[in-house]
Design a protein around this motif. Structure first.
Motif, PDB file in Angstrom:
ATOM      1  N   ASP B  87       0.739  -1.051   0.017  1.00 45.82           N
ATOM      2  CA  ASP B  87      -0.007  -0.078  -0.023  1.00 45.82           C
ATOM      3  C   ASP B  87       1.047   1.218   0.006  1.00 45.82           C
ATOM      4  O   ASP B  87       1.202   1.617   1.186  1.00 45.82           O
ATOM      5  CB  ASP B  87      -0.937  -0.114   1.435  1.00 45.82           C
ATOM      6  N   GLU B 138      -5.908 -13.870   0.991  1.00 42.55           N
ATOM      7  CA  GLU B 138      -5.203 -13.057   1.960  1.00 42.55           C
ATOM      8  C   GLU B 138      -5.071 -11.663   1.517  1.00 42.55           C
ATOM      9  O   GLU B 138      -5.281 -10.677   2.492  1.00 42.55           O
ATOM     10  CB  GLU B 138      -4.051 -13.769   2.220  1.00 42.55           C
ATOM     11  N   GLN B 139      -4.628 -11.266   0.421  1.00 42.69           N
ATOM     12  CA  GLN B 139      -4.646  -9.872   0.098  1.00 42.69           C
ATOM     13  C   GLN B 139      -5.809  -9.058  -0.220  1.00 42.69           C
ATOM     14  O   GLN B 139      -5.794  -7.979   0.298  1.00 42.69           O
ATOM     15  CB  GLN B 139      -3.598  -9.773  -1.074  1.00 42.69           C
ATOM     16  N   LEU B 142      -6.507  -8.450   3.817  1.00 41.14           N
ATOM     17  CA  LEU B 142      -5.753  -7.409   4.328  1.00 41.14           C
ATOM     18  C   LEU B 142      -5.509  -6.328   3.816  1.00 41.14           C
ATOM     19  O   LEU B 142      -5.186  -5.271   4.546  1.00 41.14           O
ATOM     20  CB  LEU B 142      -4.516  -7.944   4.579  1.00 41.14           C
ATOM     21  N   LEU B 143      -5.781  -6.067   2.510  1.00 40.46           N
ATOM     22  CA  LEU B 143      -5.802  -4.847   1.812  1.00 40.46           C
ATOM     23  C   LEU B 143      -6.906  -4.282   0.787  1.00 40.46           C
ATOM     24  O   LEU B 143      -6.857  -3.366   0.295  1.00 40.46           O
ATOM     25  CB  LEU B 143      -4.322  -5.009   0.928  1.00 40.46           C
ATOM     26  N   LEU B 157      -8.049 -14.476   6.954  1.00 38.55           N
ATOM     27  CA  LEU B 157      -7.536 -14.406   8.232  1.00 38.55           C
ATOM     28  C   LEU B 157      -8.415 -13.780   9.359  1.00 38.55           C
ATOM     29  O   LEU B 157      -8.695 -14.141  10.456  1.00 38.55           O
ATOM     30  CB  LEU B 157      -6.142 -13.856   8.183  1.00 38.55           C
ATOM     31  N   MET B 158      -8.802 -12.605   8.729  1.00 37.91           N
ATOM     32  CA  MET B 158      -9.759 -12.134   9.664  1.00 37.91           C
ATOM     33  C   MET B 158     -11.267 -12.655   9.849  1.00 37.91           C
ATOM     34  O   MET B 158     -11.664 -13.437   8.987  1.00 37.91           O
ATOM     35  CB  MET B 158     -10.111 -10.375   9.191  1.00 37.91           C
ATOM     36  N   PRO B 166      -6.910  -4.201   7.486  1.00 37.27           N
ATOM     37  CA  PRO B 166      -6.119  -3.966   8.656  1.00 37.27           C
ATOM     38  C   PRO B 166      -4.559  -3.581   7.812  1.00 37.27           C
ATOM     39  O   PRO B 166      -3.810  -2.746   8.655  1.00 37.27           O
ATOM     40  CB  PRO B 166      -6.017  -5.315   9.137  1.00 37.27           C
ATOM     41  N   MET B 167      -4.141  -3.986   6.739  1.00 36.91           N
ATOM     42  CA  MET B 167      -2.927  -3.840   6.400  1.00 36.91           C
ATOM     43  C   MET B 167      -2.740  -2.392   5.768  1.00 36.91           C
ATOM     44  O   MET B 167      -1.655  -2.161   5.261  1.00 36.91           O
ATOM     45  CB  MET B 167      -2.279  -4.837   5.657  1.00 36.91           C
ATOM     46  N   LYS B 169      -2.458   1.490   5.069  1.00 32.41           N
ATOM     47  CA  LYS B 169      -1.548   2.372   6.221  1.00 32.41           C
ATOM     48  C   LYS B 169      -2.504   3.434   6.694  1.00 32.41           C
ATOM     49  O   LYS B 169      -2.205   4.050   7.702  1.00 32.41           O
ATOM     50  CB  LYS B 169      -0.906   3.223   5.130  1.00 32.41           C
TER      51      LYS B 169
END
Lengths: 582, 225, 387
Positions: B87, B138-139, B142-143, B157-158, B166-167, B169
C-alpha cells in the motif's frame, strides 16, 4: 463384488483344508475297527439298556431321570450308580429309591439323604448307571437275579455326575437353611438377597483390581516411552487409582442440556453390567467360581452384548455428533467381531465337548502341550482369531476407533465426566481382565497347575490355592500383552477394521471351526495321529514362535544404544522410587 | 550434483532481462511491459531486485501476460511463489508484486503492477495457478484488493464480518468488535497507578535502601572462548 | 453466534443425510488452532473446509512498526516449531535488501542452528503424526530427542523454542568447543535412534496401511498448488533450496556429504501419498545429521568471534525477496523498504499456507480419520498459516 472376492484367500484355503479333513474323517470312520463285542448279557433282556441320564448336575430338589431303551416298567424301582473300582472310589454303589413311570422313564428324587451320603460339591467322573426292580441292598444285582429285570448302561457308557455343585441356588438353600424356618418360607427374597450379596462381593473384589490394572498400564506405558508412570501416590504410585477414583466421584455431575435424561444416565451402567456379569462364570481357580453353568461359554458371549447397548445408548443420548459417530462405530465394531470371537471359542468347545468353563479347564492339563491352544493347528489359529476379536470387542488399540482421541475428541464418552465416565472406564479396563481370563480358560489351560492333575488339585487345599495363583498369573500375563499391544501399534481405520473382520477373521474362523470339528473325529479314531499333531503344533507353534520372539528381542536390545552409560536397559515396570523426597 | 526434473529440454535458467525480452517479444504489447533492472544503492541505501513492470493502465492484460509466462516453454513459470500487495499511500496506488519461479529452468522473475488505491481491482490468477487462490484471498482480506473472477473471494484470516482492511496504511481499528472493546489500558499505567496507591511499593523501598545494584551486563557476541 | 458456523462458500444447508461437524479450533489433532467445517455422510466426507485465522497475530503489520533489527523476535513466532529458519528468512531478506555483508562463521552457525532446528521440528511432525494415527509411543520417543536439541540450542542462544538467534548481519552468539562436542555426541546418539524409530513405526504394517495411497498428490498438482519442501519432494519433484539455489554455506557443505535430494519413491503405495511424506521427513533427519557434522567440521576454519557485522543507521530503500528451506518447505520473505528505519512492508509466504489451500480439494471422498492423517502428513502448523 463376487462372493469369491468377498471371502478372501484365507477363506478359500480354509475350505480346501476342511474338505481334506472331512475326507480323512470319513476314511477313519470307515476303517475303524468295529466296536468290540460286549459281553452279552445272558437271558431275554439283551436289549434292555439304559439310554440316557439327566440332569448331570444334581442339586437338592432335582429329579434324576433315567431313560430306558426298551421295556416300560411301572412301579417302584432302584437306580444304582456304580463307580469303577479304584483306590479313590469307594466300592459301594449308590442306590437311590426311584419310581418307574411306565413310559420308559425312571425318576429318583435327589434330597437331603442323598446329600448326606454323597457330600457337597462332589464330582463322580465315571459312573455306570443301572436300574433294578428289586432291592438287593448292594452287590452284583445282575448275578443275583440272573439278569432278570435289570437295565444296564451300554458297555463303556458312563456319565459324569456332579452332586450339589456350588451354585447360587445351592448357596441360597444354605442361607435359607441357616436363617431358619421363617426365611425358608420366602425363598424369592432369600434368593434376591444372596444374588445382591454375591454381586457386591464381585464388585468389591474386581473394582480395586481394575484400579490396580489402570495404574499398571500407566507404568508400562511410561516405561515403554522412556519415562516413569505414576510413582507418587502411595508406595511407588500404586494408590494412584484410589486418588483418581476419589477425584472422579467428587466431580460435578454434568449433563448436557439436550441430552436424553434417562438414557444418558443409564448408559454407563448397562455397559458396565455387561462386563461384570461375566465374572459369574469365570473359573478363577478350582474352587473360585460363582456358578459353573453348563452353558458357560454361551453365557459369556451373550452377556457381553449388553456393553454394545450401553455404548450406543451413551453415544446417542449425548446429543452430540461426535458421540454419535463414536457410538455407531463402536456398535458396528463390537457386533461384527462377536462372530469370529464366538466361532473361535466354538472351535475349542467342539474339541472339549462341553460349554462349561470348569469342564473345559479340566479337559486341559497344566503343561503347555496339554493346552487347547496346541491341541491342533486349528485351535492354534483359533486362539489368534479369538485374541484379535477380543481386542476389538474391548475397544483396545489397534481397534480403539470409538474412542480415538485424535479424531473424535473422546468418541461416545465425550459428554461424560466424573463418576459416569469412571463407570465407562471401569467397564473398559475390567474387560481386559475378562478377555484375558477367557483366553486363559479356554486356550491356555486355565487354573491347571503344572505337573498336577485336576483331581489332585481338587483334593488338596495347597494345590487349590496354587491353582488360583496359576490362573491369576496367566490373567496378568495376558493383560500385560494387551497393554503392550496398545502402546505399540497405531489404530485401524473403520473400513479396514470391518474388512479385517468380515473378509479375513470370519471366513478363517469358520474354516477353523469346521476343521476342528472334523479333527475331533480324526483324533478319536486315530489317537496316535492326534498326539503327533498335538506335539507338532506345540513345537512349531509354541516353542518355535517363542524362540523367534526371544531372538528378536535380544537383537533389538543389542541394536539400541543408551544415551547414558549407567542406565539399565530393562527394569520391571512395578517399583519405581520417587526421584527425590519432597 | 543434484537431480533435475526436466519439463521440456534442458534446464536453462534465464536472467531477468532475458526473461523480460522473451516475454515482450512474444506479444505485441509494446510499452505495456517495462524492465526495471536490479539496482544496488551505496552503503546501506538499499537495493532493488530486478522486476518486470506492467503499466498501470494495462492492468487488464495481466492474465494474458501471466499465461505467457506460464506456458512459454523457455520460461515455464509453474510456481506462483509469492503474491504481495503493498500500500503506497503517498503515491495513491496499491502495488501488486508477483514472484514467479520455474522448477524446470530454476529461474525467478518478479512482476509488479500498480492499481489505483481507490478501486484496486485486477483479474484473478486462480485459474492459472491454484496456489493463487488463498494468496489472493489473503491480500483481499488485508488490503482490499478485489480479484475479479476469483472462485471464492472471502476473508481468510480476519473474521468474516470484520470491517476494514487492516494492512492498509490508513487503517484505524474500530472501537469495538461485536461488543468487545479493542483497546485496554496500558499495563504500565496500571502498574504505576497501583504503585502510587500503595506507597510501600518500589518507590518507597528505593528511598530506604542503599540503592539498587547496577544491572549486569549481558553482552552478546562475546561468548566465544 | 450460530451464524459464524456457516461461513461456507457453497450453500450451507446439509444435503440429505449429511452431517456438519465442527472440528476445532480446539481439537487434539489439528496441529494448532485451525478449524475445519466437515460435511460428512457417515464416515465419508464430502468436503472439509478449513477456517483459519484463529492464530492471526498481525506479525506482518508489526513489522511496519519496529526496526529491521528489532523485528527479529517476532519472526520466531511466524513458525515457532522451526523458529531458526524463520529468523534466517528475515535476516536473509533484510541483508539482501541492504546488500549487507555477513561473516562466513555466521553463515556456518546459521546452517548448524537451522539443521538442528529442522531435526527438532521433524520430531514434532513425525511424532504428532504417529500419535494422530493412534500410536502414542513414537511421540515421547521423538520428544525425548527434541529435548536434547532444545538443551543444545538453549545453551547456544538462551531459548528453547523462540530463539531470536540470527541477527541482521550475522548471528547473536558464538559456539564454544564444549558445545560443539555436545552436539557431536548428540548426533552420534541420534542416528541409531532414527533406525529405532523406523522399526517402531515407519514400517509398521498397520501404519503403512493407513497411509499408503492416501491423498496422493501428483507432481504437477503439487507444483501448481504451491506445495514446497518435504511435501513437494515426496510428490516426486527433486528440488531443495539448499542444493538447487544454495544460500549460506550449503554450497560448500553439500558436495562434501554426497548430497542427493531425497525424493518420494512410493515405496509403500504411490509416489506422493501420505506415507511418502512421512518417510521423506525421516530421510531429512538423516541428512540433517550429516550436514551438521560437516558444518561443525568446516566452521573450525573460520575465525572465532566474527559472527556479526551489525549495520548502523540502516535505512534502506528498495525491495528484496529471500527464500530459505524451512522445515515445512521454502519460506519466502519479501521485504520492502522506503528509506525509513522500519520495513515498509514485510511478507512471509510459508509452506503450510499453500498446503492448507490444498486440503479442501484433497479431502473429498476421504474419511474423517483420513483427514487427520492428511493434515498431519502435510505437516501443517497454525502459526505459519495465520502469522
Amino acid at each position: 463384488m463376487s462372493a469369491r472376492a468377498a471371502i478372501g484367500p484365507c477363506g478359500r484355503v480354509g475350505l480346501v483344508i476342511v474338505g481334506v479333513l472331512v475326507a480323512l474323517a470319513i476314511a477313519a470312520a470307515v476303517t475303524a475297527p468295529a466296536a468290540s463285542a460286549a459281553e452279552e448279557p445272558p437271558g431275554p433282556v439283551r436289549e434292555a439298556w439304559v439310554r440316557d441320564v439327566s440332569p448331570t448336575k444334581l442339586e437338592r430338589g432335582d429329579r434324576l431321570v433315567v431313560e430306558l431303551e426298551a421295556g416300560a416298567p411301572r412301579g417302584p424301582a432302584y437306580v444304582i450308580l456304580r463307580r469303577p473300582p479304584g483306590p479313590a472310589a469307594a466300592a459301594a454303589p449308590l442306590v437311590l429309591r426311584a419310581q418307574a413311570l411306565g413310559d420308559g422313564r425312571v425318576v429318583a428324587d435327589i434330597d437331603a439323604s442323598v446329600e448326606a451320603r454323597v457330600g457337597r460339591d462332589v464330582r463322580w467322573p465315571v459312573v455306570a448307571v443301572e436300574v433294578a426292580l428289586i432291592d438287593t441292598g448292594h452287590g452284583d444285582v445282575w448275578a443275583a437275579t440272573g439278569g432278570q429285570r435289570v437295565w444296564r448302561g451300554a458297555p463303556g457308557d458312563t456319565y459324569e455326575l456332579d452332586f450339589f455343585p456350588r451354585t447360587v441356588r445351592g448357596l441360597t438353600g444354605d442361607v435359607a437353611a441357616a436363617l431358619g424356618p421363617r426365611a425358608a418360607r420366602h425363598p424369592a427374597a432369600v434368593t434376591l438377597a444372596v444374588m445382591i450379596g454375591v454381586a457386591l462381593l464381585i464388585l468389591l473384589l474386581v473394582a480395586p483390581a481394575t484400579g490396580l490394572l489402570v495404574v499398571w498400564e500407566r507404568k508400562i506405558a511410561g516405561r515403554m516411552q522412556s519415562r516413569f508412570g505414576p510413582n507418587r501416590v502411595g508406595p511407588a504410585g500404586w494408590l494412584q487409582w484410589l486418588a483418581d477414583a476419589l477425584k472422579l466421584i467428587r466431580k460435578e455431575d454434568l449433563i448436557p442440556l439436550d441430552a436424553d435424561p434417562l438414557l444418558f444416565r443409564l448408559a454407563p451402567y448397562l455397559a458396565w453390567a455387561g462386563i461384570f456379569a461375566t465374572f459369574v462364570v469365570l473359573p478363577l481357580s478350582e474352587f473360585a467360581i460363582v456358578a459353573d453353568l453348563n452353558i458357560g461359554v454361551l453365557y459369556l458371549t451373550s452377556v457381553t452384548t449388553f456393553t454394545v447397548i450401553g455404548i450406543v445408548m451413551g453415544g446417542w443420548a449425548s446429543n452430540s455428533k461426535w458421540s454419535l459417530l463414536g457410538g455407531m462405530r463402536s456398535a458396528a465394531q463390537i457386533i461384527s467381531y462377536e462372530l469370529p470371537a464366538s466361532i473361535a471359542l466354538l472351535s475349542v468347545v467342539v474339541a472339549a465337548g462341553t460349554l462349561s468353563p470348569q469342564a473345559i479347564v479340566r479337559a486341559q492339563g497344566g503343561l503347555p502341550q496339554d493346552w487347547f491352544v496346541f491341541r491342533s493347528p486349528f485351535t492354534f489359529v483359533a486362539f489368534f482369531i479369538y485374541f484379535i476379536s477380543a481386542l476389538a470387542e474391548g475397544n483396545r488399540t489397534p481397534f480403539d476407533l470409538p474412542e480415538a482421541e485424535s479424531e473424535l475428541v473422546a468418541g461416545f464418552t465425550t459428554e461424560y465426566s466424573g463418576f459416569r465416565w469412571s463407570i465407562f472406564s471401569l467397564a473398559e479396563w475390567t474387560n481386559i481382565y475378562v478377555m484375558s481370563a477367557i483366553v486363559a480358560t479356554v486356550f491356555l489351560g486355565g487354573w491347571n497347575v503344572p505337573f498336577v492333575t485336576a483331581e489332585a488339585v481338587a483334593a488338596s487345599a495347597v494345590w487349590r490355592a496354587a491353582s488360583l495363583g496359576v490362573m491369576l498369573a496367566k490373567v496378568a500375563l495376558l493383560s500385560f500383552v494387551v497393554i503392550w499391544i496398545r502402546w505399540s501399534l497405531p489404530r485401524f481405520r473403520v473400513d479396514q477394521m470391518m474388512s479385517l473382520c468380515w473378509k479375513w477373521l470370519l471366513p478363517t474362523g469358520l474354516a477353523m471351526f469346521m476343521a476342528s470339528t472334523a479333527w475331533t473325529w480324526v483324533d478319536a479314531a486315530a489317537p496316535r495321529l492326534g498326539v503327533a499333531v498335538r506335539w507338532a503344533t506345540f513345537m512349531l507353534g509354541g516353542v518355535g514362535l517363542f524362540a523367534v520372539f526371544v531372538r528378536r528381542v535380544v537383537r533389538t536390545f543389542r541394536a539400541t544404544p543408551l544415551l547414558h552409560a549407567g542406565a539399565r536397559q530393562f527394569t520391571l515396570p512395578l517399583f519405581e522410587r520417587r526421584l527425590e523426597k519432597r | 550434483m543434484t537431480e533435475r526434473e526436466l519439463n521440456a529440454g534442458p534446464a536453462t535458467p534465464l536472467s531477468p532481462r532475458a526473461i523480460f525480452e522473451r516475454l515482450a517479444a512474444s506479444a505485441s504489447d509494446d510499452g505495456v511491459l517495462t524492465f526495471e533492472d536490479e539496482a544496488a544503492g551505496e552503503g546501506h541505501a538499499g537495493a532493488r531486485d530486478a522486476c518486470v513492470r506492467l503499466a498501470a493502465a494495462a492492468a487488464a492484460t495481466l492474465p494474458g501476460v501471466m499465461k505467457r509466462l506460464r506456458d512459454d516453454p523457455a520460461l515455464a513459470f509453474d510456481f506462483l511463489q509469492n503474491l504481495t500487495a503493498v500500500d503506497w499511500i503517498k503515491r495513491d496506488v496499491i502495488e501488486l508484486v508477483y514472484h514467479l519461479f520455474s522448477y524446470a529452468h530454476r529461474h525467478t522473475i518478479a512482476l509488479k503492477v500498480d492499481l489505483p488505491r481507490a478501486v484496486p481491482r485486477v483479474a484473478s490468477l486462480a485459474a492459472l495457478w491454484p496456489s493463487a487462490n488463498w494468496m489472493e484471498r489473503e491480500q483481499f482480506d488485508l488490503l482490499g484488493v478485489v480479484f475479479e473472477g476469483h472462485p471464492d473471494l472471502r476473508r481468510l484470516l480476519m473474521p468474516d464480518d470484520w470491517a476494514g482492511h487492516p494492512m492498509r496504511k490508513d487503517y484505524r481499528e474500530a472501537k469495538a468488535y461485536r461488543g468487545m472493546p479493542t483497546t485496554r489500558p496500558s499495563p504500565l499505567d496500571l502498574l504505576q497507578s497501583f504503585d502510587r496507591a500503595h506507597a510501600t511499593g518500589p518507590a518507597a523501598v528505593r528511598e530506604t535502601a542503599t540503592g539498587p545494584a547496577p544491572p549486569s551486563d549481558a553482552t552478546k557476541g562475546g561468548a566465544g572462548a | 453466534m450460530s451464524e459464524l458456523v456457516l461461513s461456507l462458500s457453497d450453500e450451507s444447508a446439509p444435503a440429505g443425510d449429511e452431517m456438519i461437524l465442527n472440528m476445532g479450533p480446539q481439537h487434539p489433532s489439528t496441529h494448532g488452532v485451525i478449524r475445519f467445517i466437515v460435511r460428512t455422510d457417515g464416515e465419508v466426507m464430502s468436503s472439509a473446509e478449513p477456517d483459519v485465522g484463529y492464530l492471526h497475530r498481525a506479525i506482518e503489520h508489526i513489522a511496519e512498526k519496529c526496526t529491521y533489527e528489532a523485528f527479529m523476535p517476532y519472526t520466531d513466532r511466524v513458525d515457532y516449531v522451526c523458529a531458526m529458519t524463520a529468523n534466517h528468512a528475515w535476516a536473509s531478506a533484510v541483508e539482501k535488501l541492504g546488500r549487507l555483508p555477513v561473516p562466513p562463521r555466521a553463515h556456518y552457525l546459521r546452517v548448524i542452528s537451522d539443521e538442528l532446528n529442522r531435526i527438532s521440528s521433524h520430531c514434532i511432525a513425525l511424532g504428532a503424526m504417529a500419535m494422530d494415527l493412534g500410536a502414542v509411543t513414537p511421540f515421547p520417543y521423538a520428544l525425548r530427542e527434541r529435548e536434547h536439541v532444545n538443551d543444545l540450542l538453549e545453551e547456544l542462544c538462551g531459548a528453547r523454542l523462540t530463539y531470536n538467534y540470527h541477527r541482521v548481519g550475522g548471528v547473536g552468539w558464538d559456539l564454544t568447543d564444549a558445545w560443539r562436542d555436545k552436539v557431536l555426541r548428540f548426533l552420534d546418539h541420534f542416528e541409531p535412534v532414527i533406525a529405532e524409530f523406523d522399526r517402531l513405526i515407519t514400517h509398521n504394517e498397520i501404519f503403512v496401511r493407513r497411509l499408503a495411497g492416501l491423498a496422493v498428490i501428483g507432481r504437477d498438482e503439487a507444483i501448481a498448488h504451491g506445495l514446497v519442501g518435504p511435501n513437494l519432494r515426496a510428490s516426486g519433484v527433486a528440488f531443495d533450496l539448499r542444493a538447487d539455489l544454495p544460500y549460506a554455506t550449503y554450497a560448500d557443505i553439500l558436495p562434501k556429504i554426497s548430497w542427493k535430494t531425497p525424493v518420494g519413491r512410493g515405496a509403500a503405495g504411490r509416489v506422493g501419498d501420505a506415507w511418502d511424506r512421512f518417510w521423506l521427513r525421516v530421510e531429512e533427519w538423516r541428512w540433517s545429521v550429516r550436514i551438521v557434522r560437516e558444518a561443525l567440521d568446516q566452521i573450525q576454519g573460520t575465525p572465532r568471534g566474527e559472527i556479526l557485522i551489525a549495520p548502523k543507521r540502516f535505512k534502506p530503500r528498495g525491495d528484496a525477496l529471500a527464500r530459505v528451506e524451512a522445515a515445512r518447505g521454502d519460506m519466502a520473505c519479501y521485504v520492502v523498504g522506503d528509506g525509513g528505519p522500519n520495513a515498509y512492508r514485510a511478507r512471509f509466504r510459508t509452506g503450510s499456507f499453500n498446503a492448507m489451500g490444498l486440503v479442501r480439494e484433497k479431502s473429498r471422498g476421504l474419511m474423517v480419520a483420513d483427514l487427520v492423517a492428511l493434515i498431519a502428513s502435510l505437516d501443517i502448523v497454525a502459526p505459519e498459516i495465520d502469522r
